[in-house]
Design an enzyme around this catalytic site. Structure first.
Site, PDB file in Angstrom:
ATOM      1  N   ASP A 253       2.441 -10.558 -34.716  1.00 15.27           N
ATOM      2  CA  ASP A 253       1.576 -10.480 -33.550  1.00 15.27           C
ATOM      3  C   ASP A 253       0.950 -11.840 -33.230  1.00 15.27           C
ATOM      4  O   ASP A 253       0.623 -12.610 -34.137  1.00 15.27           O
ATOM      5  CB  ASP A 253       0.465  -9.474 -33.861  1.00 15.27           C
ATOM      6  CG  ASP A 253      -0.159  -8.942 -32.616  1.00 15.27           C
ATOM      7  OD1 ASP A 253       0.168  -7.806 -32.230  1.00 15.27           O
ATOM      8  OD2 ASP A 253      -0.978  -9.676 -32.008  1.00 15.27           O
TER       9      ASP A 253
ATOM     10  N   TYR B 101      -4.690  -4.952 -15.289  1.00 16.25           N
ATOM     11  CA  TYR B 101      -3.508  -5.728 -15.682  1.00 16.25           C
ATOM     12  C   TYR B 101      -3.502  -7.061 -14.923  1.00 16.25           C
ATOM     13  O   TYR B 101      -3.430  -8.143 -15.525  1.00 16.25           O
ATOM     14  CB  TYR B 101      -2.232  -4.921 -15.403  1.00 16.25           C
ATOM     15  CG  TYR B 101      -0.985  -5.751 -15.486  1.00 16.25           C
ATOM     16  CD1 TYR B 101      -0.650  -6.414 -16.665  1.00 16.25           C
ATOM     17  CD2 TYR B 101      -0.129  -5.885 -14.376  1.00 16.25           C
ATOM     18  CE1 TYR B 101       0.496  -7.196 -16.743  1.00 16.25           C
ATOM     19  CE2 TYR B 101       1.006  -6.654 -14.448  1.00 16.25           C
ATOM     20  CZ  TYR B 101       1.323  -7.321 -15.620  1.00 16.25           C
ATOM     21  OH  TYR B 101       2.443  -8.100 -15.682  1.00 16.25           O
TER      22      TYR B 101
ATOM     23  N   ARG C   9       7.940  -2.969  -2.377  1.00 16.58           N
ATOM     24  CA  ARG C   9       7.916  -3.991  -3.431  1.00 16.58           C
ATOM     25  C   ARG C   9       9.097  -4.945  -3.251  1.00 16.58           C
ATOM     26  O   ARG C   9      10.120  -4.596  -2.648  1.00 16.58           O
ATOM     27  CB  ARG C   9       8.032  -3.335  -4.822  1.00 16.58           C
ATOM     28  CG  ARG C   9       6.835  -2.487  -5.210  1.00 16.58           C
ATOM     29  CD  ARG C   9       5.623  -3.348  -5.529  1.00 16.58           C
ATOM     30  NE  ARG C   9       4.461  -2.570  -5.891  1.00 16.58           N
ATOM     31  CZ  ARG C   9       3.572  -2.059  -5.023  1.00 16.58           C
ATOM     32  NH1 ARG C   9       3.732  -2.235  -3.723  1.00 16.58           N
ATOM     33  NH2 ARG C   9       2.528  -1.388  -5.451  1.00 16.58           N
TER      34      ARG C   9
ATOM     35  N   ARG D 266      -0.562   6.506  -7.253  1.00 15.96           N
ATOM     36  CA  ARG D 266      -0.910   6.028  -8.598  1.00 15.96           C
ATOM     37  C   ARG D 266      -2.058   5.028  -8.440  1.00 15.96           C
ATOM     38  O   ARG D 266      -1.999   4.153  -7.569  1.00 15.96           O
ATOM     39  CB  ARG D 266       0.324   5.335  -9.194  1.00 15.96           C
ATOM     40  CG  ARG D 266       0.166   4.888 -10.619  1.00 15.96           C
ATOM     41  CD  ARG D 266       1.464   4.312 -11.172  1.00 15.96           C
ATOM     42  NE  ARG D 266       1.808   3.035 -10.558  1.00 15.96           N
ATOM     43  CZ  ARG D 266       2.862   2.298 -10.912  1.00 15.96           C
ATOM     44  NH1 ARG D 266       3.695   2.738 -11.838  1.00 15.96           N
ATOM     45  NH2 ARG D 266       3.116   1.143 -10.328  1.00 15.96           N
TER      46      ARG D 266
ATOM     47  N   ASP E 209      -2.294   0.754  -7.144  1.00 18.49           N
ATOM     48  CA  ASP E 209      -1.095   0.268  -6.449  1.00 18.49           C
ATOM     49  C   ASP E 209      -1.407  -0.259  -5.044  1.00 18.49           C
ATOM     50  O   ASP E 209      -1.798   0.509  -4.174  1.00 18.49           O
ATOM     51  CB  ASP E 209      -0.093   1.425  -6.276  1.00 18.49           C
ATOM     52  CG  ASP E 209       0.941   1.475  -7.377  1.00 18.49           C
ATOM     53  OD1 ASP E 209       1.123   0.463  -8.078  1.00 18.49           O
ATOM     54  OD2 ASP E 209       1.578   2.530  -7.515  1.00 18.49           O
TER      55      ASP E 209
END
Ligand code: UDP
Length: 328
Positions: free
Chosen positions: A50, A140, A220, A281, A284
Protein backbone atom coordinates in the site's frame (compact mmCIF):
# COMPACT_ATOMS: atom_id res chain seq x y z
CA UNK A 1 16.05 4.43 -15.08
CA UNK A 2 12.83 2.79 -14.02
CA UNK A 3 9.27 4.06 -13.84
CA UNK A 4 7.17 3.28 -10.80
CA UNK A 5 3.53 2.60 -11.62
CA UNK A 6 1.37 2.84 -8.49
CA UNK A 7 -1.92 1.02 -8.91
CA UNK A 8 -0.37 -0.72 -11.92
CA UNK A 9 -2.46 -3.89 -11.55
CA UNK A 10 -5.73 -1.97 -11.95
CA UNK A 11 -7.70 -1.36 -15.11
CA UNK A 12 -5.94 1.72 -16.48
CA UNK A 13 -2.66 0.93 -14.68
CA UNK A 14 -2.31 -2.48 -16.32
CA UNK A 15 -2.81 -0.96 -19.78
CA UNK A 16 -0.16 1.60 -18.86
CA UNK A 17 2.27 -1.15 -17.85
CA UNK A 18 1.63 -2.88 -21.19
CA UNK A 19 2.50 0.30 -23.15
CA UNK A 20 5.62 0.98 -21.06
CA UNK A 21 6.88 -2.57 -21.59
CA UNK A 22 6.25 -2.26 -25.30
CA UNK A 23 8.36 0.91 -25.34
CA UNK A 24 11.19 -1.00 -23.63
CA UNK A 25 10.94 0.94 -20.34
CA UNK A 26 11.99 -0.64 -17.06
CA UNK A 27 8.81 -0.90 -15.01
CA UNK A 28 8.29 -1.28 -11.27
CA UNK A 29 4.73 -1.83 -10.07
CA UNK A 30 3.25 -1.21 -6.66
CA UNK A 31 -0.31 -2.36 -6.02
CA UNK A 32 -2.15 -3.55 -2.91
CA UNK A 33 -4.31 -5.85 -5.10
CA UNK A 34 -7.41 -4.59 -3.32
CA UNK A 35 -8.96 -3.95 -6.72
CA UNK A 36 -6.10 -4.82 -9.03
CA UNK A 37 -5.25 -8.24 -10.49
CA UNK A 38 -1.85 -9.89 -10.51
CA UNK A 39 -2.80 -11.54 -13.83
CA UNK A 40 -3.29 -8.12 -15.43
CA UNK A 41 0.47 -7.52 -15.27
CA UNK A 42 2.19 -8.50 -18.49
CA UNK A 43 5.65 -7.95 -17.01
CA UNK A 44 7.67 -5.61 -14.80
CA UNK A 45 8.88 -5.97 -11.22
CA UNK A 46 5.96 -6.28 -8.84
CA UNK A 47 5.65 -5.20 -5.21
CA UNK A 48 2.43 -5.97 -3.36
CA UNK A 49 1.58 -3.30 -0.84
CA UNK A 50 0.00 0.00 0.00
CA UNK A 51 1.09 3.55 -0.74
CA UNK A 52 0.43 4.44 2.88
CA UNK A 53 3.22 2.07 3.94
CA UNK A 54 6.24 4.41 4.13
CA UNK A 55 8.69 1.59 4.87
CA UNK A 56 7.62 -0.22 1.74
CA UNK A 57 7.97 2.97 -0.33
CA UNK A 58 11.50 3.44 1.02
CA UNK A 59 12.31 -0.14 0.07
CA UNK A 60 10.92 0.27 -3.47
CA UNK A 61 12.82 3.52 -4.04
CA UNK A 62 16.02 2.07 -2.53
CA UNK A 63 15.93 -1.15 -4.53
CA UNK A 64 15.25 0.48 -7.89
CA UNK A 65 16.60 3.47 -9.79
CA UNK A 66 13.30 5.28 -10.28
CA UNK A 67 13.22 8.64 -12.04
CA UNK A 68 9.47 9.05 -12.48
CA UNK A 69 6.20 7.86 -11.01
CA UNK A 70 2.80 7.30 -12.59
CA UNK A 71 0.10 7.21 -9.94
CA UNK A 72 -3.18 5.39 -10.60
CA UNK A 73 -3.73 4.11 -7.06
CA UNK A 74 -7.08 5.47 -5.88
CA UNK A 75 -10.71 4.78 -5.15
CA UNK A 76 -12.71 6.03 -8.11
CA UNK A 77 -16.43 5.44 -7.70
CA UNK A 78 -18.54 8.59 -7.81
CA UNK A 79 -21.58 7.05 -6.10
CA UNK A 80 -19.59 5.38 -3.33
CA UNK A 81 -17.68 8.61 -2.67
CA UNK A 82 -20.92 10.45 -1.90
CA UNK A 83 -21.82 7.82 0.71
CA UNK A 84 -18.30 7.41 2.12
CA UNK A 85 -16.47 10.73 1.63
CA UNK A 86 -13.89 10.12 4.36
CA UNK A 87 -12.75 6.90 2.71
CA UNK A 88 -12.02 8.94 -0.42
CA UNK A 89 -10.20 11.74 1.36
CA UNK A 90 -8.16 9.32 3.41
CA UNK A 91 -7.23 6.94 0.58
CA UNK A 92 -6.90 9.30 -2.35
CA UNK A 93 -5.27 12.24 -0.62
CA UNK A 94 -3.42 10.38 2.14
CA UNK A 95 -1.78 7.85 -0.14
CA UNK A 96 -0.58 10.45 -2.64
CA UNK A 97 0.80 12.66 0.13
CA UNK A 98 2.76 9.67 1.38
CA UNK A 99 4.02 8.93 -2.12
CA UNK A 100 5.10 12.56 -2.58
CA UNK A 101 6.97 12.47 0.73
CA UNK A 102 8.90 9.41 -0.46
CA UNK A 103 9.55 11.08 -3.83
CA UNK A 104 10.88 14.17 -2.03
CA UNK A 105 13.12 12.06 0.22
CA UNK A 106 14.46 9.93 -2.64
CA UNK A 107 14.81 12.89 -5.02
CA UNK A 108 12.41 11.56 -7.64
CA UNK A 109 11.42 14.56 -9.70
CA UNK A 110 8.51 13.66 -11.99
CA UNK A 111 4.98 12.39 -11.51
CA UNK A 112 2.09 11.76 -13.88
CA UNK A 113 -1.09 11.80 -11.83
CA UNK A 114 -4.51 10.30 -12.62
CA UNK A 115 -7.00 13.08 -12.21
CA UNK A 116 -10.55 13.22 -13.45
CA UNK A 117 -13.29 15.15 -15.23
CA UNK A 118 -15.10 14.97 -11.88
CA UNK A 119 -12.90 17.88 -10.73
CA UNK A 120 -15.11 20.23 -12.77
CA UNK A 121 -18.49 19.36 -11.32
CA UNK A 122 -21.42 20.73 -13.34
CA UNK A 123 -19.59 22.34 -16.28
CA UNK A 124 -20.09 26.02 -17.13
CA UNK A 125 -19.75 25.31 -20.86
CA UNK A 126 -19.07 22.41 -23.22
CA UNK A 127 -16.48 21.32 -24.26
CA UNK A 128 -14.73 21.69 -20.92
CA UNK A 129 -11.42 23.56 -20.86
CA UNK A 130 -8.75 23.06 -18.19
CA UNK A 131 -9.11 26.64 -16.96
CA UNK A 132 -12.88 26.27 -16.41
CA UNK A 133 -14.22 26.42 -12.87
CA UNK A 134 -13.61 23.36 -10.69
CA UNK A 135 -16.51 22.84 -8.29
CA UNK A 136 -16.80 19.06 -7.82
CA UNK A 137 -20.26 17.60 -7.21
CA UNK A 138 -18.84 14.55 -5.43
CA UNK A 139 -16.06 13.69 -2.95
CA UNK A 140 -14.20 11.63 -5.57
CA UNK A 141 -13.69 14.74 -7.72
CA UNK A 142 -12.94 16.79 -4.62
CA UNK A 143 -10.20 14.36 -3.53
CA UNK A 144 -8.51 14.49 -6.95
CA UNK A 145 -8.75 18.29 -7.09
CA UNK A 146 -7.14 18.47 -3.64
CA UNK A 147 -4.22 16.35 -4.88
CA UNK A 148 -3.80 18.60 -7.94
CA UNK A 149 -3.39 21.53 -5.54
CA UNK A 150 -0.97 19.57 -3.35
CA UNK A 151 1.09 18.77 -6.46
CA UNK A 152 1.37 22.46 -7.27
CA UNK A 153 2.84 23.21 -3.86
CA UNK A 154 5.21 20.24 -4.06
CA UNK A 155 6.49 21.50 -7.39
CA UNK A 156 6.98 24.91 -5.79
CA UNK A 157 8.82 23.58 -2.73
CA UNK A 158 10.63 20.45 -3.95
CA UNK A 159 10.84 20.87 -7.72
CA UNK A 160 8.70 17.78 -8.38
CA UNK A 161 7.18 18.44 -11.80
CA UNK A 162 3.81 16.88 -12.57
CA UNK A 163 1.28 16.27 -15.27
CA UNK A 164 -2.25 15.86 -13.92
CA UNK A 165 -4.37 14.12 -16.52
CA UNK A 166 -8.09 14.68 -16.13
CA UNK A 167 -9.64 11.57 -17.64
CA UNK A 168 -13.11 11.59 -18.99
CA UNK A 169 -14.70 8.09 -19.20
CA UNK A 170 -12.09 5.37 -19.61
CA UNK A 171 -13.42 2.38 -21.54
CA UNK A 172 -12.42 -0.46 -23.88
CA UNK A 173 -9.75 -3.13 -23.55
CA UNK A 174 -6.30 -3.86 -24.97
CA UNK A 175 -6.37 -5.03 -28.60
CA UNK A 176 -4.02 -7.89 -27.64
CA UNK A 177 -7.03 -9.45 -25.87
CA UNK A 178 -4.95 -10.23 -22.78
CA UNK A 179 -6.10 -7.46 -20.46
CA UNK A 180 -9.36 -5.61 -19.91
CA UNK A 181 -11.76 -4.21 -17.33
CA UNK A 182 -12.58 -6.35 -14.30
CA UNK A 183 -14.02 -4.58 -11.26
CA UNK A 184 -15.89 -6.33 -8.52
CA UNK A 185 -18.49 -5.29 -7.95
CA UNK A 186 -18.72 -3.72 -11.41
CA UNK A 187 -20.31 -0.27 -11.48
CA UNK A 188 -19.27 1.20 -14.84
CA UNK A 189 -21.71 1.59 -17.66
CA UNK A 190 -20.03 -0.23 -20.57
CA UNK A 191 -18.95 -3.41 -18.72
CA UNK A 192 -22.39 -3.59 -17.09
CA UNK A 193 -24.11 -3.33 -20.46
CA UNK A 194 -21.84 -6.10 -21.77
CA UNK A 195 -22.71 -8.29 -18.78
CA UNK A 196 -26.34 -7.98 -19.89
CA UNK A 197 -25.28 -8.93 -23.43
CA UNK A 198 -23.52 -12.00 -21.98
CA UNK A 199 -26.64 -13.02 -20.07
CA UNK A 200 -24.92 -12.49 -16.71
CA UNK A 201 -27.30 -9.68 -15.77
CA UNK A 202 -30.96 -9.32 -16.65
CA UNK A 203 -31.00 -5.64 -17.59
CA UNK A 204 -29.09 -2.39 -17.45
CA UNK A 205 -30.48 0.34 -15.21
CA UNK A 206 -30.37 3.81 -16.75
CA UNK A 207 -29.66 6.25 -13.92
CA UNK A 208 -32.06 9.08 -14.70
CA UNK A 209 -33.83 10.11 -17.90
CA UNK A 210 -34.78 13.60 -16.75
CA UNK A 211 -31.43 15.34 -17.31
CA UNK A 212 -31.35 18.43 -19.56
CA UNK A 213 -29.92 16.44 -22.50
CA UNK A 214 -31.47 15.45 -25.84
CA UNK A 215 -32.79 12.06 -24.66
CA UNK A 216 -32.78 12.91 -20.94
CA UNK A 217 -29.88 10.57 -20.07
CA UNK A 218 -26.36 11.60 -18.99
CA UNK A 219 -23.83 12.37 -21.71
CA UNK A 220 -20.20 11.30 -21.30
CA UNK A 221 -17.01 11.44 -23.36
CA UNK A 222 -15.69 7.85 -23.63
CA UNK A 223 -11.97 7.41 -24.23
CA UNK A 224 -10.11 4.20 -24.99
CA UNK A 225 -7.87 3.00 -22.17
CA UNK A 226 -4.87 2.52 -24.52
CA UNK A 227 -5.24 6.10 -25.73
CA UNK A 228 -5.16 7.19 -22.09
CA UNK A 229 -2.02 5.13 -21.49
CA UNK A 230 -0.36 6.70 -24.52
CA UNK A 231 -1.04 10.18 -23.18
CA UNK A 232 0.87 9.19 -20.02
CA UNK A 233 3.84 8.06 -22.12
CA UNK A 234 3.90 11.43 -23.85
CA UNK A 235 3.50 13.28 -20.54
CA UNK A 236 6.40 11.33 -19.09
CA UNK A 237 8.63 12.09 -22.06
CA UNK A 238 7.79 15.76 -21.77
CA UNK A 239 8.58 15.90 -18.04
CA UNK A 240 11.84 14.00 -18.53
CA UNK A 241 12.77 16.58 -21.19
CA UNK A 242 12.30 19.38 -18.68
CA UNK A 243 8.65 20.24 -19.43
CA UNK A 244 6.85 22.34 -16.83
CA UNK A 245 3.98 21.09 -14.67
CA UNK A 246 0.65 21.04 -16.45
CA UNK A 247 -2.96 19.85 -16.20
CA UNK A 248 -4.55 18.27 -19.32
CA UNK A 249 -7.97 16.88 -20.14
CA UNK A 250 -8.10 13.53 -21.92
CA UNK A 251 -11.21 12.77 -23.92
CA UNK A 252 -12.37 12.31 -27.49
CA UNK A 253 -14.29 15.58 -27.55
CA UNK A 254 -17.54 13.81 -28.40
CA UNK A 255 -20.38 12.93 -26.05
CA UNK A 256 -22.69 9.91 -26.00
CA UNK A 257 -25.79 9.54 -23.87
CA UNK A 258 -26.39 6.43 -21.76
CA UNK A 259 -29.15 5.44 -24.20
CA UNK A 260 -26.83 5.92 -27.19
CA UNK A 261 -24.14 3.77 -25.59
CA UNK A 262 -26.69 0.99 -25.01
CA UNK A 263 -27.81 1.25 -28.65
CA UNK A 264 -24.23 0.99 -29.97
CA UNK A 265 -23.62 -2.02 -27.67
CA UNK A 266 -26.75 -3.70 -29.10
CA UNK A 267 -25.30 -3.29 -32.61
CA UNK A 268 -21.78 -4.41 -31.69
CA UNK A 269 -22.91 -7.49 -29.72
CA UNK A 270 -26.00 -8.41 -31.76
CA UNK A 271 -27.83 -8.94 -28.43
CA UNK A 272 -31.14 -7.46 -27.25
CA UNK A 273 -29.82 -5.80 -24.01
CA UNK A 274 -32.82 -4.96 -21.84
CA UNK A 275 -32.75 -1.51 -20.21
CA UNK A 276 -34.88 0.09 -17.52
CA UNK A 277 -35.09 3.66 -16.23
CA UNK A 278 -34.01 4.08 -12.60
CA UNK A 279 -33.58 7.14 -10.36
CA UNK A 280 -30.59 9.44 -10.84
CA UNK A 281 -27.30 8.44 -9.20
CA UNK A 282 -26.08 11.00 -6.67
CA UNK A 283 -23.24 13.23 -7.81
CA UNK A 284 -23.66 12.78 -11.58
CA UNK A 285 -23.40 15.92 -13.75
CA UNK A 286 -25.62 15.90 -16.87
CA UNK A 287 -22.93 16.36 -19.53
CA UNK A 288 -19.15 15.92 -19.47
CA UNK A 289 -17.27 16.42 -22.74
CA UNK A 290 -13.60 17.34 -22.93
CA UNK A 291 -11.67 19.77 -24.99
CA UNK A 292 -8.38 17.91 -25.40
CA UNK A 293 -6.73 20.73 -27.35
CA UNK A 294 -4.14 21.23 -24.63
CA UNK A 295 -3.15 17.54 -24.64
CA UNK A 296 -2.83 17.78 -28.43
CA UNK A 297 -0.68 20.90 -28.41
CA UNK A 298 1.39 20.27 -25.27
CA UNK A 299 1.79 16.49 -25.38
CA UNK A 300 1.31 15.84 -29.11
CA UNK A 301 -1.48 13.41 -28.15
CA UNK A 302 -3.98 12.08 -30.66
CA UNK A 303 -6.46 9.33 -29.70
CA UNK A 304 -6.37 6.34 -32.07
CA UNK A 305 -9.53 4.53 -30.98
CA UNK A 306 -11.78 7.50 -31.45
CA UNK A 307 -15.11 5.90 -32.27
CA UNK A 308 -17.50 4.61 -29.63
CA UNK A 309 -18.09 1.49 -31.78
CA UNK A 310 -14.39 0.71 -31.72
CA UNK A 311 -14.16 1.27 -27.97
CA UNK A 312 -17.14 -1.01 -27.28
CA UNK A 313 -15.84 -3.65 -29.76
CA UNK A 314 -12.54 -3.99 -27.87
CA UNK A 315 -14.40 -4.18 -24.54
CA UNK A 316 -16.76 -6.81 -26.01
CA UNK A 317 -13.84 -8.97 -27.20
CA UNK A 318 -12.42 -8.99 -23.67
CA UNK A 319 -15.76 -9.66 -21.94
CA UNK A 320 -16.75 -12.38 -24.41
CA UNK A 321 -13.46 -14.21 -23.88
CA UNK A 322 -13.28 -13.53 -20.13
CA UNK A 323 -16.91 -13.60 -18.96
CA UNK A 324 -15.79 -13.92 -15.34
CA UNK A 325 -12.91 -11.46 -15.65
CA UNK A 326 -9.45 -12.55 -14.61
CA UNK A 327 -9.12 -16.05 -13.17
CA UNK A 328 -9.48 -15.80 -9.40
N1 UDP B 1 -24.76 4.71 -15.59
C1 UDP B 1 -26.04 4.16 -15.73
N2 UDP B 1 -26.27 2.88 -15.29
C2 UDP B 1 -25.30 2.12 -14.72
C3 UDP B 1 -24.00 2.69 -14.59
C4 UDP B 1 -23.77 3.98 -15.03
O1 UDP B 1 -26.95 4.81 -16.23
O2 UDP B 1 -25.57 0.99 -14.32
C5 UDP B 1 -24.50 6.07 -16.07
C6 UDP B 1 -23.97 7.01 -15.01
O3 UDP B 1 -25.02 7.64 -14.32
C7 UDP B 1 -23.13 7.98 -15.85
C8 UDP B 1 -22.65 7.12 -17.02
O4 UDP B 1 -23.50 5.97 -17.06
O5 UDP B 1 -23.95 9.00 -16.35
C9 UDP B 1 -21.22 6.67 -16.88
O6 UDP B 1 -21.06 6.11 -15.59
P1 UDP B 1 -19.80 5.28 -15.15
O7 UDP B 1 -20.07 4.78 -13.76
O8 UDP B 1 -19.46 4.29 -16.20
O9 UDP B 1 -18.60 6.34 -15.14
P2 UDP B 1 -18.42 7.74 -14.35
O10 UDP B 1 -19.08 8.78 -15.20
O11 UDP B 1 -19.01 7.60 -13.02
O12 UDP B 1 -16.94 7.90 -14.30
Amino acid sequence: MAILVCGGAGYIGSHMVAELLEKGEEVVILDNLEKGHRQALLGGKFYEGDLRDSNLLDLVFNENKIDAVIDFAADSLVGESVVEPLKYFENNIGSTVNLLKAMRDHKVRHIVFSSTAATYGEPESIPILEEDKTIPTNPYGESKLAVEKILKWCDNAYGITYTALRYFNAAGAHVNGKIGEDHSPESHLIPLILEVALGKREKIMIFGDDYPTEDGTCVRDYIHVTDLANAHLLALKRLRNGGKSIICNLGNGEGFSVKEVIEVARKVTGQVIKAEIAPRRAGDPAVLIASSDRATSELGWKPKYNSIENIIETAWEWHKNNPNGYEK
